[in-house]
Design a protein around this motif. Structure first.
Motif, PDB file in Angstrom:
ATOM      1  N   GLU A  44     -63.363 -42.336  15.163  1.00 33.35           N
ATOM      2  CA  GLU A  44     -62.462 -43.264  14.458  1.00 33.35           C
ATOM      3  C   GLU A  44     -60.994 -43.029  14.785  1.00 33.35           C
ATOM      4  O   GLU A  44     -60.111 -43.315  13.984  1.00 33.35           O
ATOM      5  N   GLY A  46     -60.186 -43.318  18.454  1.00 32.08           N
ATOM      6  CA  GLY A  46     -60.041 -43.775  19.833  1.00 32.08           C
ATOM      7  C   GLY A  46     -60.408 -42.778  20.911  1.00 32.08           C
ATOM      8  O   GLY A  46     -60.161 -43.019  22.083  1.00 32.08           O
ATOM      9  N   GLY A  49     -65.305 -43.368  22.178  1.00 29.53           N
ATOM     10  CA  GLY A  49     -65.859 -44.538  22.860  1.00 29.53           C
ATOM     11  C   GLY A  49     -67.156 -45.074  22.276  1.00 29.53           C
ATOM     12  O   GLY A  49     -67.674 -46.090  22.759  1.00 29.53           O
ATOM     13  N   THR A  52     -67.272 -48.863  21.244  1.00 31.99           N
ATOM     14  CA  THR A  52     -66.858 -49.878  22.229  1.00 31.99           C
ATOM     15  C   THR A  52     -67.638 -51.181  22.064  1.00 31.99           C
ATOM     16  O   THR A  52     -68.869 -51.175  22.000  1.00 31.99           O
ATOM     17  N   SER A  58     -63.537 -58.169  27.316  1.00 29.61           N
ATOM     18  CA  SER A  58     -62.943 -56.864  27.613  1.00 29.61           C
ATOM     19  C   SER A  58     -63.507 -55.797  26.690  1.00 29.61           C
ATOM     20  O   SER A  58     -63.578 -56.002  25.479  1.00 29.61           O
ATOM     21  N   ALA A  59     -63.863 -54.652  27.268  1.00 26.48           N
ATOM     22  CA  ALA A  59     -64.359 -53.540  26.455  1.00 26.48           C
ATOM     23  C   ALA A  59     -63.188 -52.915  25.705  1.00 26.48           C
ATOM     24  O   ALA A  59     -62.173 -52.557  26.312  1.00 26.48           O
ATOM     25  N   ILE A  60     -63.332 -52.803  24.393  1.00 27.57           N
ATOM     26  CA  ILE A  60     -62.253 -52.204  23.588  1.00 27.57           C
ATOM     27  C   ILE A  60     -62.844 -51.274  22.535  1.00 27.57           C
ATOM     28  O   ILE A  60     -64.033 -51.315  22.249  1.00 27.57           O
ATOM     29  N   ARG A  61     -61.961 -50.441  21.966  1.00 27.26           N
ATOM     30  CA  ARG A  61     -62.355 -49.572  20.854  1.00 27.26           C
ATOM     31  C   ARG A  61     -62.314 -50.399  19.567  1.00 27.26           C
ATOM     32  O   ARG A  61     -61.218 -50.787  19.136  1.00 27.26           O
ATOM     33  N   CYS A  63     -62.731 -49.331  16.666  1.00 29.80           N
ATOM     34  CA  CYS A  63     -62.106 -48.568  15.569  1.00 29.80           C
ATOM     35  C   CYS A  63     -60.593 -48.674  15.606  1.00 29.80           C
ATOM     36  O   CYS A  63     -59.922 -48.287  14.657  1.00 29.80           O
ATOM     37  N   LEU A  64     -60.034 -49.170  16.731  1.00 28.74           N
ATOM     38  CA  LEU A  64     -58.572 -49.239  16.868  1.00 28.74           C
ATOM     39  C   LEU A  64     -58.067 -50.679  16.842  1.00 28.74           C
ATOM     40  O   LEU A  64     -56.951 -50.960  17.260  1.00 28.74           O
ATOM     41  N   THR A  65     -58.926 -51.585  16.397  1.00 28.17           N
ATOM     42  CA  THR A  65     -58.522 -52.988  16.306  1.00 28.17           C
ATOM     43  C   THR A  65     -58.921 -53.480  14.919  1.00 28.17           C
ATOM     44  O   THR A  65     -60.006 -53.149  14.449  1.00 28.17           O
ATOM     45  N   THR A 112     -69.367 -50.718  27.836  1.00 27.71           N
ATOM     46  CA  THR A 112     -68.405 -50.340  28.878  1.00 27.71           C
ATOM     47  C   THR A 112     -68.963 -50.721  30.253  1.00 27.71           C
ATOM     48  O   THR A 112     -68.271 -51.322  31.084  1.00 27.71           O
ATOM     49  N   GLU A 115     -68.959 -54.469  30.940  1.00 31.35           N
ATOM     50  CA  GLU A 115     -67.660 -55.004  31.372  1.00 31.35           C
ATOM     51  C   GLU A 115     -67.418 -54.733  32.861  1.00 31.35           C
ATOM     52  O   GLU A 115     -67.048 -55.645  33.603  1.00 31.35           O
ATOM     53  N   GLY A 134     -64.038 -42.827  29.361  1.00 35.23           N
ATOM     54  CA  GLY A 134     -63.604 -42.998  27.977  1.00 35.23           C
ATOM     55  C   GLY A 134     -64.753 -42.975  26.984  1.00 35.23           C
ATOM     56  O   GLY A 134     -64.559 -43.283  25.810  1.00 35.23           O
ATOM     57  N   ASN A 135     -65.944 -42.649  27.434  1.00 41.24           N
ATOM     58  CA  ASN A 135     -67.094 -42.560  26.539  1.00 41.24           C
ATOM     59  C   ASN A 135     -67.647 -41.138  26.592  1.00 41.24           C
ATOM     60  O   ASN A 135     -67.899 -40.605  27.666  1.00 41.24           O
TER      61      ASN A 135
ATOM     62  N   GLN B  35     -52.980 -48.928  20.258  1.00 36.05           N
ATOM     63  CA  GLN B  35     -53.759 -47.779  20.716  1.00 36.05           C
ATOM     64  C   GLN B  35     -53.114 -46.429  20.388  1.00 36.05           C
ATOM     65  O   GLN B  35     -53.776 -45.391  20.465  1.00 36.05           O
ATOM     66  N   VAL B  38     -52.705 -47.205  15.658  1.00 32.33           N
ATOM     67  CA  VAL B  38     -53.889 -47.262  14.782  1.00 32.33           C
ATOM     68  C   VAL B  38     -54.568 -45.884  14.628  1.00 32.33           C
ATOM     69  O   VAL B  38     -54.980 -45.550  13.520  1.00 32.33           O
ATOM     70  N   ASN B  42     -55.341 -44.420  11.111  1.00 28.84           N
ATOM     71  CA  ASN B  42     -56.680 -43.992  10.689  1.00 28.84           C
ATOM     72  C   ASN B  42     -56.670 -42.558  10.160  1.00 28.84           C
ATOM     73  O   ASN B  42     -57.462 -42.205   9.297  1.00 28.84           O
ATOM     74  N   HIS B 103     -58.042 -44.618  28.950  1.00 28.49           N
ATOM     75  CA  HIS B 103     -59.274 -45.055  29.619  1.00 28.49           C
ATOM     76  C   HIS B 103     -59.251 -46.578  29.688  1.00 28.49           C
ATOM     77  O   HIS B 103     -58.406 -47.216  29.087  1.00 28.49           O
ATOM     78  N   GLN B 105     -60.973 -48.820  28.259  1.00 24.46           N
ATOM     79  CA  GLN B 105     -61.010 -49.523  26.968  1.00 24.46           C
ATOM     80  C   GLN B 105     -59.652 -49.462  26.260  1.00 24.46           C
ATOM     81  O   GLN B 105     -59.308 -50.363  25.497  1.00 24.46           O
ATOM     82  N   ILE B 106     -58.922 -48.371  26.507  1.00 23.89           N
ATOM     83  CA  ILE B 106     -57.578 -48.240  25.933  1.00 23.89           C
ATOM     84  C   ILE B 106     -56.623 -49.182  26.677  1.00 23.89           C
ATOM     85  O   ILE B 106     -55.845 -49.921  26.067  1.00 23.89           O
ATOM     86  N   ASN B 108     -57.233 -51.851  28.185  1.00 31.52           N
ATOM     87  CA  ASN B 108     -57.478 -53.258  27.869  1.00 31.52           C
ATOM     88  C   ASN B 108     -56.610 -53.734  26.713  1.00 31.52           C
ATOM     89  O   ASN B 108     -56.399 -54.933  26.539  1.00 31.52           O
ATOM     90  N   ARG B 109     -56.133 -52.818  25.887  1.00 35.28           N
ATOM     91  CA  ARG B 109     -55.329 -53.186  24.725  1.00 35.28           C
ATOM     92  C   ARG B 109     -53.871 -52.719  24.845  1.00 35.28           C
ATOM     93  O   ARG B 109     -52.969 -53.397  24.353  1.00 35.28           O
TER      94      ARG B 109
END
Lengths: 159, 291
Positions: A44, A46, A49, A52, A58-61, A63-65, A112, A115, A134-135, B35, B38, B42, B103, B105-106, B108-109
């Motif tokens: 939680e 970031g 991963g 995801t 797009s692959a994103i986290r 927990c961070l959105t 991931t 994507e 990132g995973n 990124q 948040v 959290n 990474h 995924q990071i 991307n934002r």
């Protein structure tokens, strides 16, 4: 004081309209409001991963959105990968290659990989290693995961 | 829920965002890619009561090159720069920094403006901006102002931005063909924060003599740091002896902290090694010996 926003998003193809608390993360929205518990929450913050998902491809986290940021977005979770009859090619390849043990990190790896395969099938092992960096897998099953993604890339079945 | 309660506002322009910043003061934070912010929320290390989500402001999502400069809008996402094949030709140092940042995924934002405004001293983009001699364009209640990178980064997570100012774009000089570059960093794992890193540019004349050399370190203290030692390359052909001297001078000049990861001595030593390595690569690129 509770602040809320109205959102309309599409999750795995289905339109969802909800009033959500502004501070609700997408991950908590998927898990607690929609009961899509395939999206897993590890750290939680970031780092891991596990959460995801795809947002507009797009692959994103998740927990961070915040869900409240995503009005109009298209979200794909692990539940959206398989069709009713068949597993997604990545899921089948993960099975064949023993690319999971406990399965906690698996949804994040699958999305991931989905994507990167949506962009190109021209993937060597090094590129895949970097793409999945990132995973985190706590069972340390990375080689099987890489083999599975290589297999799908070579078969071209994802495009 | 992980973060403390907040109210999400979605200003429709940067001017509206700035007006809301003025209204809410330090209660408000701008949310771009989220990124960095948040995770802090959290963990409840940050508890803003108002978030101003500018992620949808299309006017701030651009890459534009003209005869004078190269501009990148504040909410341009790093992954979009990475996917743009022309970008690596236009701004090779920044392009080479991208894969080091978090990474996929990071990225991307993550937004360009967010990384600069957050000003993590271990982050790559602030050091790249500094090494390139870039500027930040900020918008506040009294209009725009431009801040050069060497005046922008003050200390840990602290910049020249006023409480009611927001970043509109960053500007980099157009890349010169005679300019070579390199970014080098040491981190525990790929995508982790740098324990120490360097971003540098070296420019040569037709004879292969260095006319300009800039090197900015990150992960060495409270802010990215432009080292004076790089300037002794000017007038030389970056021979082994000169590079050796620059490495020693760099290690002596750096004054990094000891933290839970590594000691100050380690950072000083590795700083010298990275300076030698990065400046050597940048020189070879400037002279066309490698690409």
């Amino acid at each position: 004081m509770t602040y809320t926003s109205s959102i309309g998003i599409r999750v795995n193809g289905e339109v969802v309209e909800r009033e959500v608390e502004d501070r609700l993360t997408l991950a908590d929205f998927l898990r607690n409001e929609l009961r899509l518990t395939g999206t897993h929450l590890g750290c939680e913050q970031g780092s891991c991963g596990a959460c995801t998902v795809l947002v507009d491809g797009s692959a994103i986290r998740s927990c961070l959105t915040f869900a409240s940021q995503l009005n109009g977005a298209e979200v794909t979770t692990v539940e959206g990968l398989a069709s009713e009859e068949d597993l997604h090619p990545l899921q089948s390849a993960f099975l064949r290659n023993d690319a999971l043990q406990c399965g906690f990190c698996t949804p994040g790896f699958l999305l991931t990989a989905a994507e990167i395969l949506s962009e190109t099938n021209d993937l060597d092992e090094g590129t895949i290693r970097e793409a999945i960096s990132g995973n985190i897998c706590r069972c340390t099953g990375y080689q099987g995961i890489i083999d599975a993604i290589v297999e799908v890339a070579r078969s071209g079945s994802e495009r | 829920m992980k973060p403390a309660p907040f109210h999400l506002e979605t200003p429709q322009s940067l001017e509206e965002c700035v007006a809301l910043l003025a209204e809410h003061g330090d209660e408000a934070k701008i949310l771009a890619g989220g990124q960095s912010l948040v995770p802090l929320m959290n963990l409840r290390l940050a508890q803003p009561s108002v978030l101003l989500d500018i992620g949808g402001l299309k006017a701030l999502n651009f890459v534009e090159e003209n005869e004078q400069s190269f501009r990148i809008g504040a909410i341009t996402r790093l992954r979009d720069l990475e996917r743009d094949a022309n970008f690596a030709k236009s701004q090779p140092l920044l392009a080479e920094a991208l894969p080091h940042i978090g990474h996929t995924q990071i990225r991307n934002r993550t937004t360009v403006g967010g990384s600069i405004a957050h000003a993590d001293p271990a982050a790559e983009l602030p050091a790249v901006l500094l090494a390139c001699g870039g500027t930040v364009k900020a918008v506040g209640p009294n209009g725009e102002r431009k801040i050069s990178a060497d005046n922008f980064f003050h200390s840990y997570f602290s910049t020249d931005l006023e409480e009611d100012e927001a970043i509109a774009e960053i500007e980099l000089p157009r890349w010169k063909p005679a300019c070579g570059w390199s970014i080098q960093e040491i981190s525990r794992r790929h995508g982790d924060f740098a324990l120490i890193g360097i971003a540098c540019c070296v420019t040569c004349d037709d004879e292969g003599v260095v006319t300009d050399a800039n090197a900015a370190f990150f992960g060495v203290g409270e802010a990215p740091h432009l080292v004076e030692s790089a300037s002794s390359l000017v007038g030389t052909k970056a021979d082994d002896e000169t590079l050796h001297q620059v490495a020693e001078a760099t290690a002596a000049e750096l004054d990094p902290p000891t933290d839970i990861h590594v000691s100050a001595e380690y950072r000083k030593h590795v700083g010298g090694v990275l300076a030698r390595r990065a400046l050597s690569i940048a020189y070879q690129r400037a002279t066309g010996n490698i690409t």
